[in-house]
Design a protein around this motif. Structure first.
Motif, PDB file in Angstrom:
ATOM      1  N   ALA A 180       0.830  -1.209   0.000  1.00 29.35           N
ATOM      2  CA  ALA A 180       0.000   0.000   0.000  1.00 29.35           C
ATOM      3  C   ALA A 180       0.865   1.259   0.000  1.00 29.35           C
ATOM      4  O   ALA A 180       0.540   2.258  -0.660  1.00 29.35           O
ATOM      5  N   PHE A 181       1.986   1.205   0.721  1.00 31.73           N
ATOM      6  CA  PHE A 181       2.859   2.371   0.859  1.00 31.73           C
ATOM      7  C   PHE A 181       3.474   2.800  -0.465  1.00 31.73           C
ATOM      8  O   PHE A 181       3.847   3.972  -0.635  1.00 31.73           O
ATOM      9  N   GLN A 182       3.596   1.890  -1.435  1.00 27.88           N
ATOM     10  CA  GLN A 182       4.247   2.231  -2.696  1.00 27.88           C
ATOM     11  C   GLN A 182       3.517   3.339  -3.445  1.00 27.88           C
ATOM     12  O   GLN A 182       4.135   4.088  -4.212  1.00 27.88           O
ATOM     13  N   VAL A 183       2.210   3.461  -3.223  1.00 28.91           N
ATOM     14  CA  VAL A 183       1.446   4.507  -3.926  1.00 28.91           C
ATOM     15  C   VAL A 183       1.748   5.899  -3.364  1.00 28.91           C
ATOM     16  O   VAL A 183       2.159   6.789  -4.114  1.00 28.91           O
ATOM     17  N   PRO A 184       1.584   6.141  -2.040  1.00 25.12           N
ATOM     18  CA  PRO A 184       1.981   7.474  -1.543  1.00 25.12           C
ATOM     19  C   PRO A 184       3.466   7.753  -1.709  1.00 25.12           C
ATOM     20  O   PRO A 184       3.865   8.915  -1.860  1.00 25.12           O
ATOM     21  N   PHE A 185       4.281   6.711  -1.720  1.00 28.82           N
ATOM     22  CA  PHE A 185       5.705   6.902  -1.992  1.00 28.82           C
ATOM     23  C   PHE A 185       5.894   7.468  -3.401  1.00 28.82           C
ATOM     24  O   PHE A 185       6.684   8.393  -3.618  1.00 28.82           O
ATOM     25  N   GLY A 186       5.164   6.918  -4.377  1.00 29.92           N
ATOM     26  CA  GLY A 186       5.212   7.447  -5.737  1.00 29.92           C
ATOM     27  C   GLY A 186       4.661   8.861  -5.818  1.00 29.92           C
ATOM     28  O   GLY A 186       5.199   9.711  -6.538  1.00 29.92           O
ATOM     29  N   VAL A 187       3.595   9.137  -5.069  1.00 25.43           N
ATOM     30  CA  VAL A 187       3.042  10.492  -5.036  1.00 25.43           C
ATOM     31  C   VAL A 187       4.059  11.451  -4.429  1.00 25.43           C
ATOM     32  O   VAL A 187       4.223  12.595  -4.888  1.00 25.43           O
ATOM     33  N   GLY A 188       4.770  10.981  -3.398  1.00 23.59           N
ATOM     34  CA  GLY A 188       5.814  11.814  -2.793  1.00 23.59           C
ATOM     35  C   GLY A 188       6.937  12.121  -3.771  1.00 23.59           C
ATOM     36  O   GLY A 188       7.472  13.236  -3.789  1.00 23.59           O
ATOM     37  N   GLN A 189       7.302  11.147  -4.600  1.00 26.21           N
ATOM     38  CA  GLN A 189       8.321  11.386  -5.630  1.00 26.21           C
ATOM     39  C   GLN A 189       7.840  12.442  -6.631  1.00 26.21           C
ATOM     40  O   GLN A 189       8.607  13.310  -7.053  1.00 26.21           O
ATOM     41  N   ALA A 190       6.561  12.360  -6.997  1.00 19.21           N
ATOM     42  CA  ALA A 190       5.996  13.360  -7.906  1.00 19.21           C
ATOM     43  C   ALA A 190       5.961  14.727  -7.249  1.00 19.21           C
ATOM     44  O   ALA A 190       6.243  15.753  -7.888  1.00 19.21           O
ATOM     45  N   ALA A 191       5.612  14.772  -5.961  1.00 20.25           N
ATOM     46  CA  ALA A 191       5.562  16.049  -5.242  1.00 20.25           C
ATOM     47  C   ALA A 191       6.942  16.698  -5.181  1.00 20.25           C
ATOM     48  O   ALA A 191       7.063  17.932  -5.291  1.00 20.25           O
ATOM     49  N   THR A 192       7.984  15.876  -5.022  1.00 16.18           N
ATOM     50  CA  THR A 192       9.343  16.420  -5.017  1.00 16.18           C
ATOM     51  C   THR A 192       9.632  17.156  -6.322  1.00 16.18           C
ATOM     52  O   THR A 192      10.171  18.277  -6.322  1.00 16.18           O
TER      53      THR A 192
END
Length: 465
Positions: free
Chosen positions: A295-307
């Motif tokens: 499940a964490f892989q999705v917000p992790f990807g969103v965090g990469q996009a936010a960066t």
């Protein structure tokens, strides 16, 4: 001669920013999930060799994964730097090329260190009292696996490049193709199929090395064939150093690497706590944590996009754009984790059926403990989503040092402290360990979110120089 100011496009509205974040985050999150699947395929093949080989590979991958993830995080600091350069003077051909050059230099340098750490697996296993035959298997596996590290770290830099330049789908496609290469390599070199030698456990490491070579070549090919990416000529003048840029990547990336070590370390320590409590609790913990990790892989990807999005607006000196990019990512990541939390509460048996034969009465005790852990995992899903994306947004502002201390404090003081206290000194046992993990994530989420909220007051929205 007076320099004319660079004209920037208007700040996107909320709807447009949501679209841009989704366009980046979707492929990156999917690539993260596919990477998890790659590891799962390794486990499936190695498990056919027997429990000793599976245990040995797990111990080796625990060290290798920690080293690889932290060093990829270090070199990944090139992403906010490139994003800011694009925002300031896009297309910024020369600055981006120099940043990539120094990030690739850094990849080679830190790979030597990482391989050295991995080579210490044998002594580490002896010190920790592992069974000699398991230690021997793990060492033979690691002696091959560690050669994949430089290729994987360089591929991580190229992934940051294609994502920052607006081609995140390349990361998804290349990771998906890598799964096929990895599965075929495991089939050939573990069991000696299709004319390859039967190597057993070291054959799985050979498959990983071949996959790493293929992925690196696929990134190089994609960059060469895509006109937008090829125009940067990232290998041009590769021998020329740019030490200020090199130092900037290290300065921003080192706290990120330490943050990764702090987070991964506390979850690893939690596994040791569970092992002291009992084998049943450790098995249930492993299954429940694996679901939470997916499940964490999705917000992790969103965090990469936010960066990337926040970094772009930092370079453009657009505080409104920074705010919209960060808050869009935080809402998006938290919203997804709210859905996963609901699933963990409403259909825990359905989720656990992916790992456990729920129809077998022999698994009833394991299922009961795992369901209890999932209930707590549901409670910290929101915190996990917030802290992942808030940290990513702050990295876009090149703010990594204070978030590092927030992470170290949150995970190890209230987090591990409570996990150890409740787990070993109260009747809560395994449930207490998970309460501690949830507490650490919640502390991190609140503190990182507060820092993001006060970004302008703290002077984080003004780019250096």
């Amino acid at each position: 001669m007076t320099m004319r100011p660079v004209a920037h496009p208007p700040t996107p509205g909320w709807k447009a920013e949501t679209h841009e974040t989704l366009r980046l985050a979707g492929p990156l999150a999917l690539a993260n999930l596919l990477q998890m699947l790659t590891y799962a395929i390794d486990v499936m093949f190695i498990a056919r060799l027997g429990p000793d080989e599976l245990a040995a590979s797990a111990l080796a991958v625990a060290l290798f994964g920690l080293v690889l993830w932290s060093l990829q995080s270090l070199t990944g600091a090139v992403a906010p730097i490139m994003a800011a350069e694009l925002g300031a003077r896009g297309p910024a051909l020369r600055p981006v090329r120099r940043s990539m050059r120094m990030a690739l230099w850094l990849s080679v340098i830190v790979s030597v260190f990482g391989m050295g750490v991995c080579a210490l697996l044998g002594p580490l296993m002896r010190v920790t009292g592992q069974e000699p035959h398991i230690a021997a298997l793990a060492t033979s596996y690691m002696n091959v696996l560690l050669w994949s590290a430089p290729l994987m770290i360089m591929a991580g830099v190229l992934r940051n490049f294609v994502a920052t330049l607006g081609r995140p789908l390349f990361a998804t496609l290349i990771t998906a193709l890598g799964i096929g290469v990895n599965a075929l390599g495991n089939y050939m070199f573990i069991f000696g199929e299709l004319g390859a030698p039967a190597m057993g456990l070291p054959g799985a490491a050979v498959a990983t090395f071949i996959t790493a070579v293929a992925i690196l070549l696929m990134y190089a090919l994609a960059i060469r064939l895509d006109p937008r990416l090829h125009r940067y000529h990232i290998l041009g003048y590769f021998w020329r150093p740019d030490w200020p840029r090199f130092v900037e990547i290290v300065k921003i990336g080192t706290p990120i690497a330490i943050t990764v070590l702090a987070e991964a370390g506390v979850f690893g320590a939690a596994a040791f706590l569970m092992g002291r409590i009992g084998g049943l609790e450790l098995a249930a913990h492993t299954v429940a944590l694996n679901l939470a990790a997916f499940a964490f892989q999705v917000p992790f990807g969103v965090g990469q996009a936010a960066t990337i999005r926040v970094g772009y607006f930092l370079g453009a000196r657009d505080p409104v754009g920074m705010g919209r990019a960060g808050w869009t990512g935080i809402v998006m990541g938290t919203g997804f984790m709210a859905a996963t939390a609901l699933a963990m509460v409403l259909v825990p048996h359905g989720l656990l059926a992916l790992y456990i034969d729920t129809a077998n009465p022999a698994n009833d005790a394991l299922l009961e403990v795992a369901v209890g852990f999932l209930a707590i995992a549901a409670a910290f899903q929101l915190s996990d989503g917030v802290q992942a994306v808030a940290a990513g947004a702050l990295r876009g502002l090149k703010d990594t040092r204070v978030p590092m201390w927030i992470a170290v404090f949150s995970y190890w003081v209230p987090g591990f402290g409570l996990a150890a206290g409740l787990g070993l000194m109260t009747s809560l046992e395994g449930t207490g360990v998970w309460i501690g993990l949830a507490t650490g994530l919640t502390f991190a989420a609140v503190l990182l979110l507060w820092r993001w909220y006060r970004r302008e007051t703290l002077g984080l929205t003004t780019p250096n120089g």
